[in-house]
Write a protein that holds these residues in place. Structure first.
Motif, PDB file in Angstrom:
ATOM      1  N   ASN A  24       0.826  -1.200   0.000  1.00 36.61           N
ATOM      2  CA  ASN A  24       0.000   0.000   0.000  1.00 36.61           C
ATOM      3  C   ASN A  24       0.866   1.258   0.000  1.00 36.61           C
ATOM      4  OD1 ASN A  24      -2.558   1.419   0.208  1.00 36.61           O
ATOM      5  ND2 ASN A  24      -1.933   1.895   2.296  1.00 36.61           N
ATOM      6  N   ALA A  25       1.915   1.276   0.827  1.00 38.16           N
ATOM      7  CA  ALA A  25       2.811   2.436   0.881  1.00 38.16           C
ATOM      8  C   ALA A  25       3.500   2.662  -0.463  1.00 38.16           C
ATOM      9  CB  ALA A  25       3.849   2.252   1.980  1.00 38.16           C
ATOM     10  N   ALA A  26       3.752   1.570  -1.181  1.00 37.56           N
ATOM     11  CA  ALA A  26       4.391   1.659  -2.501  1.00 37.56           C
ATOM     12  C   ALA A  26       3.376   1.884  -3.617  1.00 37.56           C
ATOM     13  CB  ALA A  26       5.191   0.383  -2.770  1.00 37.56           C
ATOM     14  N   ARG A  27       2.124   2.038  -3.241  1.00 35.26           N
ATOM     15  CA  ARG A  27       1.047   2.266  -4.218  1.00 35.26           C
ATOM     16  C   ARG A  27       0.996   1.187  -5.289  1.00 35.26           C
ATOM     17  NH1 ARG A  27      -1.668   5.475  -1.144  1.00 35.26           N
ATOM     18  NH2 ARG A  27      -0.872   7.571  -0.890  1.00 35.26           N
ATOM     19  N   ASP A  28       1.176  -0.071  -4.839  1.00 34.82           N
ATOM     20  CA  ASP A  28       1.104  -1.248  -5.707  1.00 34.82           C
ATOM     21  C   ASP A  28       2.157  -1.263  -6.823  1.00 34.82           C
ATOM     22  OD1 ASP A  28      -1.077  -2.520  -4.382  1.00 34.82           O
ATOM     23  OD2 ASP A  28      -2.421  -1.038  -5.294  1.00 34.82           O
ATOM     24  N   ASP A  29       3.213  -0.490  -6.667  1.00 37.05           N
ATOM     25  CA  ASP A  29       4.315  -0.472  -7.621  1.00 37.05           C
ATOM     26  C   ASP A  29       5.366  -1.475  -7.134  1.00 37.05           C
ATOM     27  OD1 ASP A  29       6.878   0.158  -8.780  1.00 37.05           O
ATOM     28  OD2 ASP A  29       6.089   2.117  -9.370  1.00 37.05           O
ATOM     29  N   VAL A  30       5.575  -2.545  -7.887  1.00 37.35           N
ATOM     30  CA  VAL A  30       6.469  -3.623  -7.463  1.00 37.35           C
ATOM     31  C   VAL A  30       7.903  -3.126  -7.287  1.00 37.35           C
ATOM     32  CG1 VAL A  30       7.445  -5.872  -8.092  1.00 37.35           C
ATOM     33  CG2 VAL A  30       5.039  -5.404  -8.508  1.00 37.35           C
ATOM     34  N   LEU A  31       8.382  -2.311  -8.193  1.00 38.70           N
ATOM     35  CA  LEU A  31       9.740  -1.787  -8.083  1.00 38.70           C
ATOM     36  C   LEU A  31       9.879  -0.912  -6.834  1.00 38.70           C
ATOM     37  CD1 LEU A  31      12.574  -1.500  -9.226  1.00 38.70           C
ATOM     38  CD2 LEU A  31      11.739   0.402 -10.617  1.00 38.70           C
ATOM     39  N   LEU A  32       8.922  -0.044  -6.608  1.00 39.33           N
ATOM     40  CA  LEU A  32       8.946   0.818  -5.435  1.00 39.33           C
ATOM     41  C   LEU A  32       8.843  -0.012  -4.155  1.00 39.33           C
ATOM     42  CD1 LEU A  32       9.085   3.668  -4.346  1.00 39.33           C
ATOM     43  CD2 LEU A  32       6.614   3.851  -4.646  1.00 39.33           C
ATOM     44  N   TYR A  33       8.022  -1.061  -4.191  1.00 43.72           N
ATOM     45  CA  TYR A  33       7.896  -1.965  -3.045  1.00 43.72           C
ATOM     46  C   TYR A  33       9.238  -2.576  -2.692  1.00 43.72           C
ATOM     47  CZ  TYR A  33       6.802  -6.347  -0.600  1.00 43.72           C
ATOM     48  OH  TYR A  33       6.780  -7.388   0.290  1.00 43.72           O
ATOM     49  N   ARG A  34       9.932  -3.099  -3.682  1.00 50.21           N
ATOM     50  CA  ARG A  34      11.228  -3.728  -3.444  1.00 50.21           C
ATOM     51  C   ARG A  34      12.257  -2.709  -2.938  1.00 50.21           C
ATOM     52  NH1 ARG A  34      10.741  -8.800  -4.580  1.00 50.21           N
ATOM     53  NH2 ARG A  34       9.485  -9.563  -6.289  1.00 50.21           N
ATOM     54  N   ARG A  39      15.280  -0.565   1.583  1.00 50.82           N
ATOM     55  CA  ARG A  39      15.630   0.626   2.381  1.00 50.82           C
ATOM     56  C   ARG A  39      15.284   0.418   3.860  1.00 50.82           C
ATOM     57  NH1 ARG A  39      18.858   5.018   2.570  1.00 50.82           N
ATOM     58  NH2 ARG A  39      17.776   6.744   3.515  1.00 50.82           N
ATOM     59  N   LEU A  40      14.133  -0.162   4.127  1.00 49.96           N
ATOM     60  CA  LEU A  40      13.748  -0.439   5.514  1.00 49.96           C
ATOM     61  C   LEU A  40      14.741  -1.384   6.185  1.00 49.96           C
ATOM     62  CD1 LEU A  40       9.866  -0.862   5.467  1.00 49.96           C
ATOM     63  CD2 LEU A  40      11.170   0.830   6.747  1.00 49.96           C
ATOM     64  N   MET A  41      15.107  -2.438   5.482  1.00 47.65           N
ATOM     65  CA  MET A  41      16.037  -3.411   6.048  1.00 47.65           C
ATOM     66  C   MET A  41      17.405  -2.776   6.291  1.00 47.65           C
ATOM     67  SD  MET A  41      14.689  -6.850   4.066  1.00 47.65           S
ATOM     68  CE  MET A  41      16.243  -7.130   3.398  1.00 47.65           C
ATOM     69  N   ASP A  42      17.871  -1.977   5.349  1.00 43.21           N
ATOM     70  CA  ASP A  42      19.177  -1.321   5.499  1.00 43.21           C
ATOM     71  C   ASP A  42      19.162  -0.312   6.643  1.00 43.21           C
ATOM     72  OD1 ASP A  42      20.078  -2.807   3.347  1.00 43.21           O
ATOM     73  OD2 ASP A  42      20.021  -1.136   1.916  1.00 43.21           O
ATOM     74  N   THR A  43      18.130   0.502   6.713  1.00 40.69           N
ATOM     75  CA  THR A  43      18.088   1.517   7.770  1.00 40.69           C
ATOM     76  C   THR A  43      17.859   0.874   9.133  1.00 40.69           C
ATOM     77  OG1 THR A  43      15.751   2.011   7.345  1.00 40.69           O
ATOM     78  CG2 THR A  43      17.375   3.421   6.271  1.00 40.69           C
ATOM     79  N   ASN A  44      17.086  -0.208   9.183  1.00 42.51           N
ATOM     80  CA  ASN A  44      16.916  -0.910  10.464  1.00 42.51           C
ATOM     81  C   ASN A  44      18.254  -1.427  10.975  1.00 42.51           C
ATOM     82  OD1 ASN A  44      14.182  -0.456  10.500  1.00 42.51           O
ATOM     83  ND2 ASN A  44      13.604  -2.577  10.139  1.00 42.51           N
ATOM     84  N   LEU A 122       9.883 -11.106   3.295  1.00 41.36           N
ATOM     85  CA  LEU A 122       8.984 -10.527   2.294  1.00 41.36           C
ATOM     86  C   LEU A 122       9.675 -10.336   0.954  1.00 41.36           C
ATOM     87  CD1 LEU A 122       7.181  -7.785   4.406  1.00 41.36           C
ATOM     88  CD2 LEU A 122       6.279 -10.023   3.707  1.00 41.36           C
ATOM     89  N   ARG A 123      10.978 -10.412   0.939  1.00 42.54           N
ATOM     90  CA  ARG A 123      11.724 -10.217  -0.319  1.00 42.54           C
ATOM     91  C   ARG A 123      11.299 -11.186  -1.402  1.00 42.54           C
ATOM     92  NH1 ARG A 123      17.948  -8.881   0.920  1.00 42.54           N
ATOM     93  NH2 ARG A 123      17.686  -6.653   0.725  1.00 42.54           N
ATOM     94  N   ALA A 124      10.985 -12.410  -0.998  1.00 45.09           N
ATOM     95  CA  ALA A 124      10.603 -13.431  -1.969  1.00 45.09           C
ATOM     96  C   ALA A 124       9.175 -13.216  -2.493  1.00 45.09           C
ATOM     97  CB  ALA A 124      10.710 -14.819  -1.332  1.00 45.09           C
ATOM     98  N   ALA A 125       8.385 -12.453  -1.748  1.00 40.55           N
ATOM     99  CA  ALA A 125       6.993 -12.215  -2.154  1.00 40.55           C
ATOM    100  C   ALA A 125       6.948 -11.241  -3.324  1.00 40.55           C
ATOM    101  CB  ALA A 125       6.202 -11.658  -0.979  1.00 40.55           C
ATOM    102  N   PRO A 126       5.968 -11.410  -4.186  1.00 35.78           N
ATOM    103  CA  PRO A 126       5.846 -10.498  -5.326  1.00 35.78           C
ATOM    104  C   PRO A 126       5.386  -9.116  -4.909  1.00 35.78           C
ATOM    105  CG  PRO A 126       4.073 -12.112  -5.346  1.00 35.78           C
ATOM    106  CD  PRO A 126       4.984 -12.454  -4.219  1.00 35.78           C
TER     107      PRO A 126
END
Length: 126
Positions: A24-34, A39-44, A122-126
């Motif tokens: 939802n945050a990525a507005r259903d854009d797969v590239l933006l989602y990834r 980014r979340l994993m790196d910043t965490n 979640l990386r493996a999820a589409p």
């Protein structure tokens, strides 16, 4: 159980909500989602390292800053355990209560680690 074999601290509902929240945050854009997920994993990882360092140095402002950022990641992914547990740690740091920070820190690190592991899953999820 977590992939590391420890009892889960995150609820099943939180785990189920993470992917859809990020989609939802990525507005259903797969590239933006990834990109968001990476980014979340790196910043965490960076924020967790900064949290450990700040706590060791008794840098309470640094503890607050790191926890605040981690809480933001948790909120974005709808992981309330990260947010709620972070509030106590952030409050203790704000008040300079070293003993409380040190007591809460291991559990919070475990929660954030499990959160990061769930994000990695979640990386493996589409």
């Amino acid at each position: 159980m977590t992939p590391r074999g420890a009892p889960s601290m995150l609820t099943a509902a939180e785990r189920a909500a993470m992917g859809p929240a990020l989609v939802n945050a990525a507005r259903d854009d797969v590239l933006l989602y990834r990109m968001l997920l990476t980014r979340l994993m790196d910043t965490n990882a960076a924020d967790l390292a900064n949290l450990r360092r700040a706590a060791a140095l008794r840098d309470w402002a640094g503890v607050q800053r790191s926890v605040h950022r981690l809480k933001g990641s948790g909120a974005l992914a709808r992981c309330t355990t990260v947010v709620v547990a972070g509030k106590s740690l952030e409050s203790a740091a704000r008040q300079g209560k070293a003993a409380v920070v040190q007591a809460l820190l291991p559990r919070y690190i475990a929660i954030v680690t499990e959160f990061s592991d769930a994000l990695a899953g979640l990386r493996a999820a589409p």
